[in-house]
Design an enzyme around this catalytic site. Sequence first.
Site, PDB file in Angstrom:
ATOM      1  N   TYR A   1       0.819  -1.103   0.057  1.00  0.00           N
ATOM      2  CA  TYR A   1       0.057  -0.014   0.026  1.00  0.00           C
ATOM      3  C   TYR A   1       0.832   1.297   0.004  1.00  0.00           C
ATOM      4  CZ  TYR A   1      -4.134  -2.751   0.479  1.00  0.00           C
ATOM      5  OH  TYR A   1      -5.116  -3.959   0.063  1.00  0.00           O
TER       6      TYR A   1
ATOM      7  N   ASP B   1      -3.010 -18.512   2.537  1.00  0.00           N
ATOM      8  CA  ASP B   1      -3.649 -19.330   1.564  1.00  0.00           C
ATOM      9  C   ASP B   1      -4.498 -20.338   2.657  1.00  0.00           C
ATOM     10  OD1 ASP B   1      -1.337 -19.926   1.633  1.00  0.00           O
ATOM     11  OD2 ASP B   1      -1.136 -20.934  -0.264  1.00  0.00           O
TER      12      ASP B   1
ATOM     13  N   LYS C   1       3.197 -15.240   4.120  1.00  0.00           N
ATOM     14  CA  LYS C   1       3.294 -15.884   3.301  1.00  0.00           C
ATOM     15  C   LYS C   1       4.820 -16.135   3.245  1.00  0.00           C
ATOM     16  CE  LYS C   1       2.026 -18.215  -0.609  1.00  0.00           C
ATOM     17  NZ  LYS C   1       1.204 -19.614  -0.408  1.00  0.00           N
TER      18      LYS C   1
ATOM     19  N   ASP D   1      -6.426  -6.673   4.250  1.00  0.00           N
ATOM     20  CA  ASP D   1      -7.570  -6.106   3.490  1.00  0.00           C
ATOM     21  C   ASP D   1      -8.476  -7.323   2.950  1.00  0.00           C
ATOM     22  OD1 ASP D   1      -9.049  -4.561   2.089  1.00  0.00           O
ATOM     23  OD2 ASP D   1      -7.570  -3.506   0.779  1.00  0.00           O
TER      24      ASP D   1
END
Length: 350
Positions: free
Chosen positions: A140, A219, A187, A243
Amino acid sequence: MTLDIVLIPGDGIGPEVMGGARQVVEAAGVAVRWVEGLAGAAAGKASGTALPEATIEAIRRHGVALKGPTATPFGGNYRIAFEGLRADGSARSYPSITVALRKELDLFVNVRPVKNYPGIRSRYDNVDLVIFRENTEDLYLSLERMRDADTAEATKVITRGATRRVARFAIDYMRRTGRKRVAIVHKANILKLTDGMFLEVARGEVEGAGLEASQRVVDALCLDLVMNPEAFDCLLLPNLYGDIVSDLAAGLVGGLGVAPGANFGEGCAMFEAVHGTAPDIAGRDVANPTAAILSAVMMLRYLGEAEAASRIEAALAAVLADPRLVTPDLGGSGGTRGMVARIVERLTPS
Ligand code: NAD
């Protein structure tokens, strides 16, 4: 005491649901002086910029804002630009109004409670978790560029400082609310340096504070959340995963129409629902005001108005329990104004 609160109606369904939240706060008897904060398309028309400096200044001065959703065009060169540079010499410009507000006000954490409410039908019964999303860095920062005509690239930034700060906020929040377990989401199997740092720093802080830390690859977390959301207590995530997972989590308890949120910094807070401007339903009196009202409830608790907050929650729960009153996203045939009117009736002494 009268509370000064900056109210940003926003775009699309924003004015409808924020107007409802304002009415409900007033009906609960809380003395508020609403300070109008322009942002979004309305601000663009009135002042030539989608986010006037005056709005940021007002939030800085009063310390609290209740914000409606604001529209952000996809793609192209849309940026919110401010005069002047940051201390490091980089330009002050942002990809969206919400990102601009979070960065300019240093609202470093986004807190999103996800919980089943009586009356709101969903696939699960006992979901009660809190999402802590780092709000200031990751992708971001929008460090994007065209490497050449056919290659676009973006830079992901994770720092020890920002990770430590959001982890410490989460720890403090958990202690105050009696929560014990937090899953750190990452991740790091692929993004070994960036997400690796987030995991290492966050885990060190949480374990150092004597709370229970687990880790989940993002995931796998999505699968676990859909299969067994009742098992989770708190989630701590970098900005982008936060988000995405927030919208997924909203879907576990009734959808975007019922998911509130808050952004906190040092001495400054901005409360806003998870949902966007919902242009597909704007102006039709069908937007669900619940998320905006629950965001206002979070705000009142922050401002020390816990009793009024609880009364609003009870009145809202009573209205949500009547399927004829609720909006179509919850399977009802009611409207925004009707729902707000019934909540206001319950809060107004007869
Ligand atoms: P959205 O949240 O506006 O809408 C997604 C879906 O959820 C739509 O079908 C919509 O009708 C429904 N929905 C959302 N809120 C609802 C409510 N209160 N009651 C009933 N249904 C509701 O997401 P989007 O379509 O991806 O985004 C639309 C615009 O909003 C974009 O410009 C986006 O940038 C902006 N946005 C702003 C914010 C913010 O200001 N914080 C957050 C998300 C999206």
